[in-house]
Design a protein around this motif. Structure first.
Motif, mmCIF file in Angstrom:
data_model
loop_
_atom_site.group_PDB
_atom_site.id
_atom_site.type_symbol
_atom_site.label_atom_id
_atom_site.label_comp_id
_atom_site.label_asym_id
_atom_site.label_seq_id
_atom_site.Cartn_x
_atom_site.Cartn_y
_atom_site.Cartn_z
ATOM 1 N N SER A 262 0.810 -1.223 0.000
ATOM 2 C CA SER A 262 0.000 0.000 0.000
ATOM 3 C C SER A 262 0.842 1.272 0.000
ATOM 4 C CB SER A 262 -0.920 0.016 1.227
ATOM 5 O OG SER A 262 -0.170 0.205 2.427
ATOM 6 N N LEU A 263 2.153 1.143 0.231
ATOM 7 C CA LEU A 263 3.004 2.329 0.313
ATOM 8 C C LEU A 263 3.199 2.970 -1.060
ATOM 9 C CD1 LEU A 263 5.831 1.112 2.735
ATOM 10 C CD2 LEU A 263 3.987 2.709 3.260
ATOM 11 N N ASP A 264 3.339 4.282 -1.053
ATOM 12 C CA ASP A 264 3.710 4.980 -2.282
ATOM 13 C C ASP A 264 5.040 4.420 -2.794
ATOM 14 O OD1 ASP A 264 1.500 6.606 -2.109
ATOM 15 O OD2 ASP A 264 2.562 8.244 -1.106
ATOM 16 N N TYR A 265 5.211 4.450 -4.104
ATOM 17 C CA TYR A 265 6.421 3.866 -4.682
ATOM 18 C C TYR A 265 7.687 4.553 -4.168
ATOM 19 C CZ TYR A 265 9.703 2.042 -8.103
ATOM 20 O OH TYR A 265 10.782 1.433 -8.686
ATOM 21 N N ASP A 266 7.616 5.866 -3.951
ATOM 22 C CA ASP A 266 8.809 6.556 -3.460
ATOM 23 C C ASP A 266 9.200 6.083 -2.065
ATOM 24 O OD1 ASP A 266 6.567 7.772 -2.321
ATOM 25 O OD2 ASP A 266 7.598 9.680 -2.067
ATOM 26 N N LYS A 267 8.204 5.616 -1.285
ATOM 27 C CA LYS A 267 8.506 5.072 0.038
ATOM 28 C C LYS A 267 9.220 3.715 -0.095
ATOM 29 C CE LYS A 267 6.258 8.242 2.478
ATOM 30 N NZ LYS A 267 5.730 9.067 1.396
ATOM 31 N N ASP B 25 3.358 3.185 10.922
ATOM 32 C CA ASP B 25 2.919 4.586 10.991
ATOM 33 C C ASP B 25 3.260 5.388 9.738
ATOM 34 O OD1 ASP B 25 1.718 4.399 13.453
ATOM 35 O OD2 ASP B 25 3.476 5.048 14.575
ATOM 36 N N ILE B 26 3.980 4.770 8.802
ATOM 37 C CA ILE B 26 4.351 5.495 7.581
ATOM 38 C C ILE B 26 3.082 5.878 6.834
ATOM 39 C CG2 ILE B 26 5.525 5.356 5.360
ATOM 40 C CD1 ILE B 26 7.410 3.281 6.647
ATOM 41 N N LYS B 27 2.970 7.143 6.526
ATOM 42 C CA LYS B 27 1.775 7.631 5.835
ATOM 43 C C LYS B 27 2.107 7.927 4.374
ATOM 44 C CE LYS B 27 -0.358 9.801 9.917
ATOM 45 N NZ LYS B 27 -0.708 8.502 10.414
ATOM 46 N N ASN B 28 1.178 7.567 3.506
ATOM 47 C CA ASN B 28 1.327 7.906 2.090
ATOM 48 C C ASN B 28 1.063 9.388 1.881
ATOM 49 O OD1 ASN B 28 1.975 5.338 1.200
ATOM 50 N ND2 ASN B 28 -0.156 4.736 0.988
ATOM 51 N N GLU B 29 1.878 9.995 1.050
ATOM 52 C CA GLU B 29 1.769 11.430 0.815
ATOM 53 C C GLU B 29 1.308 11.765 -0.611
ATOM 54 O OE1 GLU B 29 5.666 12.699 1.767
ATOM 55 O OE2 GLU B 29 5.408 12.474 3.940
ATOM 56 N N MET B 30 1.371 10.767 -1.501
ATOM 57 C CA MET B 30 0.976 11.024 -2.884
ATOM 58 C C MET B 30 -0.539 11.240 -2.967
ATOM 59 S SD MET B 30 1.654 8.751 -6.322
ATOM 60 C CE MET B 30 3.356 9.273 -6.513
ATOM 61 N N TYR B 31 -0.929 12.326 -3.595
ATOM 62 C CA TYR B 31 -2.345 12.639 -3.766
ATOM 63 C C TYR B 31 -2.978 11.608 -4.691
ATOM 64 C CZ TYR B 31 -6.575 15.270 -4.943
ATOM 65 O OH TYR B 31 -7.874 15.650 -5.137
ATOM 66 N N PHE C 243 -5.970 18.152 -18.108
ATOM 67 C CA PHE C 243 -5.937 18.090 -16.639
ATOM 68 C C PHE C 243 -4.595 17.531 -16.156
ATOM 69 C CE2 PHE C 243 -10.519 17.889 -17.526
ATOM 70 C CZ PHE C 243 -10.995 18.861 -16.655
ATOM 71 N N ASN C 244 -4.118 18.091 -15.056
ATOM 72 C CA ASN C 244 -2.926 17.541 -14.409
ATOM 73 C C ASN C 244 -3.215 16.095 -14.005
ATOM 74 O OD1 ASN C 244 -0.912 16.846 -12.372
ATOM 75 N ND2 ASN C 244 -0.418 19.024 -12.302
ATOM 76 N N ILE C 245 -2.291 15.197 -14.315
ATOM 77 C CA ILE C 245 -2.551 13.776 -14.044
ATOM 78 C C ILE C 245 -2.739 13.498 -12.547
ATOM 79 C CG2 ILE C 245 -1.341 12.989 -16.107
ATOM 80 C CD1 ILE C 245 1.038 12.244 -14.314
ATOM 81 N N ARG C 246 -2.299 14.410 -11.676
ATOM 82 C CA ARG C 246 -2.491 14.230 -10.237
ATOM 83 C C ARG C 246 -3.979 14.277 -9.859
ATOM 84 N NH1 ARG C 246 -1.119 17.677 -6.879
ATOM 85 N NH2 ARG C 246 -0.341 16.354 -5.194
#
Length: 604
Positions: free
Chosen positions: A105-110, A336-342, A421-424
């Protein structure tokens, strides 16, 4: 977070995974520790009846109670243990699933973060090698319950003894002996507390040595490392390192054993022996003076000896909890690591014409902890149906560009636009569904061939076979007796097949085709293939891709002839952009340099 809150949090988390485990563990401890005190009590009663010789029937009744009681306790304990083992297995399986789910479930950068990778490594190493972590928390909790229950049982008998002594009447000898017993108990607490600290420091030092040894050892058994180990005689190097670590381990274990003997076992034995002596004197004195019958000496001496050991063990346990808490802290930090990617919320339009336009606007990206940007001020656009090649030297930013397009990372500066649209802003999962990607470090799993192509437990057999034949895997597929049901590798099936690097790449390409996404991206997908096989793959892909958008990254520039546009990167920047013919006309350009550097070898 303090130690109590941390351990309580872990307890709640594990309880949520297997709600029945801890109640069953408690019940089993109640039943497992009860026979010792039950047998002390019944033995004392039998001896008292034998001494009084008042009723033979009562003696036989007590013997029957002893036999039936032990049988009943053993039977009930066995049943409870059976269900506890099932709950324990359930806990282990669900914990593994929870840990894996967190990773996935973690963002790829994590996932790529060196800090988080190091955190995961420490958690796993401490669990498997030093046995610290959540498993040790369960072991400590089991011991804690056992000690608390034993102390509770002992206090019940202690209260009974003190009531009898109080009725008999206190005198100087009784007061002195009781004071001695209490003082010995207090002394044992201080001795065990200091001993545990010293022993734990030694254990921690040995644990660090074991972790280092494991890091050196971990790569030795891998069959993939066998060639280099033999050709370059690395066996000798690793063997010397392993021997050094082994000697350090042996020395460390000797130090731990010595420290345990000097600081823990000898003081504990001495305090327990002192308590036993004082208890014998008190029990025998009170018995002689008539405070209680002879048989009661058995249970009172037995329980106070047990009480002393349990109190000492309880103090050791609290120290062990404290030591283990530093490893649980790592464990808690990971969860506790939280995902930050929108994640976005805009629905990706389900277009029948698959008409998507992608534009990079002044996109720059710097990897975490990197000193320089991987890509700088990238601006270009392409439409669906176009075939785009991205070329450049190693480290020029080609793969980074693809990761940004697939939103594995978000740009540090600039933006990527899709259909205005921005892909985010697009729903993250829906956006990923637009891409079929074969990365240069692709991964096949030890599942069946069909499951690898279909990327799931169930798959369309006809579609999977067509994808495999489309990338030139047809002849190999015909050789496999089980066809799409053939297991890859031998991790879970001894009949699994070991596939070559080229075959693996074809399966990865087939997986990309099977997904049938609007964008097909090939990042060095043919590195393990010879030039003729590569040419065949690209020619097949050109016809299979059809009207989809295809992006090719390859060091072999022959594939560029198939593409409408070529984007040339150098040191993270776009230095050229155009068709194959247009770029070759610029004899001072980077593309001309790269093309001729390869062409001279083929021409020769």
């Amino acid at each position: 977070m303090n130690n109590f809150k941390l351990n309580l949090r872990v307890f709640k988390f594990l309880s949520s995974l297997s709600p029945a485990f801890f109640p069953l563990l408690f019940l089993r401890q109640v039943l497992s520790n009860l026979p010792f005190f039950f047998n002390l009590w019944i033995s004392a009663e039998i001896v008292n009846e034998l001494v009084s010789a008042e009723s033979e029937r009562k003696i036989w009744a007590l013997v029957c109670v002893a036999l039936l009681g032990n049988f009943a306790l053993s039977a009930i304990t066995a049943v409870v243990r059976h269900y506890e083992n099932k709950a324990s297995t359930n806990l282990t399986d669900r914990h593994f699933a929870a840990f894996t789910k967190k990773i996935l479930s973690l963002d790829y950068d994590k996932i790529e973060s060196s800090e988080i990778r190091d955190l995961r490594r420490k958690i796993e190493e401490n669990s498997y090698i030093n046995a610290y972590g959540w498993e040790y928390f369960v072991v400590l909790t089991e011991r804690l319950l056992g000690n608390v229950l034993n102390i509770a049982y002992s206090m019940f008998l202690f209260a009974e003894m003190m009531i009898l002594i109080a009725r008999f009447g206190l005198n100087l000898w009784v007061i002195l002996l009781c004071t001695g017993i209490i003082s010995a108990l207090i002394l044992s607490v201080f001795v065990s507390r200091n001993a545990t600290k010293k022993v734990s420091e030694k254990r921690k030092a040995v644990g660090e040595i074991m972790l280092d040894a494991n890091r050196y050892d971990s790569g030795i058994p891998a069959y993939s490392a066998g060639k280099d180990l033999r050709i370059y005689k690395l066996r000798n190097v690793l063997g010397n390192i392993t021997n050094h670590m082994l000697k350090s381990n042996i020395k460390g274990f000797k130090e731990v054993s010595t420290a345990t003997l000097i600081h823990e076992r000898i003081p504990k034995s001495a305090t327990v022996l002192l308590l036993d002596a004082l208890t014998y004197l008190l029990a025998c004195y009170c018995c002689i003076m008539g405070a209680f019958p002879l048989g009661s000496v058995i249970k009172y001496v037995g329980y106070i000896g047990r009480l002393a050991s349990n109190i000492i063990d309880l103090i050791i346990l609290f120290t062990e909890y404290k030591i283990n808490s530093q490893y649980l802290e790592l464990y808690a930090r990971f969860f506790d690591i939280k995902n930050e990617m929108y994640q976005g919320s805009l629905s990706v339009e389900k277009r029948s014409d698959r008409n998507f336009e992608i534009e990079f606007k002044n996109v720059s990206f710097t990897y975490p902890e990197a000193a320089h940007p991987a890509v700088k001020n990238i601006s270009f656009k392409f439409r669906v149906g176009e075939k785009l090649a991205i070329v450049g030297m190693n480290g020029s930013g080609k793969t980074t560009l693809i990761k940004l397009l697939c939103r594995l990372y978000d740009p540090t500066d600039g933006e990527i636009i899709m259909n205005d649209f921005n892909i985010r802003k697009y729903d993250y999962r829906q956006y990923l569904d637009l891409f079929s990607v074969v990365f240069q470090d692709y991964k096949l799993l030890s599942f069946s061939l069909g499951q690898n192509v279909g990327a799931g437990e169930s798959f369309d057999s006809g579609k999977a076979e067509a994808a495999l034949r489309g990338v030139g895997f047809g002849d190999r597929l015909d050789e496999l007796e089980k066809g799409l049901d053939t297991m890859l590798y031998k991790d879970f099936d001894s009949d699994g097949v070991e596939i070559s690097g080229g075959e693996a790449q074809k399966i990865a390409l087939a997986r990309a085709l099977y997904k049938d996404a609007p964008f097909v991206i090939l990042d060095e997908p043919t590195a393990a293939l010879d030039p003729l096989a590569e040419a065949e793959i690209y020619s097949r892909f050109d016809s299979i891709v059809g009207g989809k958008t295809a992006i090719y990254i390859s060091h072999r520039l022959s594939s560029c002839r198939l593409c409408d546009r070529i984007l040339v990167l150098d040191k993270g920047e776009i230095v050229q952009y155009g068709s194959h013919e247009e770029l070759l006309e610029d004899k001072t350009g980077k593309y001309f340099e790269l093309w001729n550097a390869q062409a001279q070898y083929y021409n020769a």
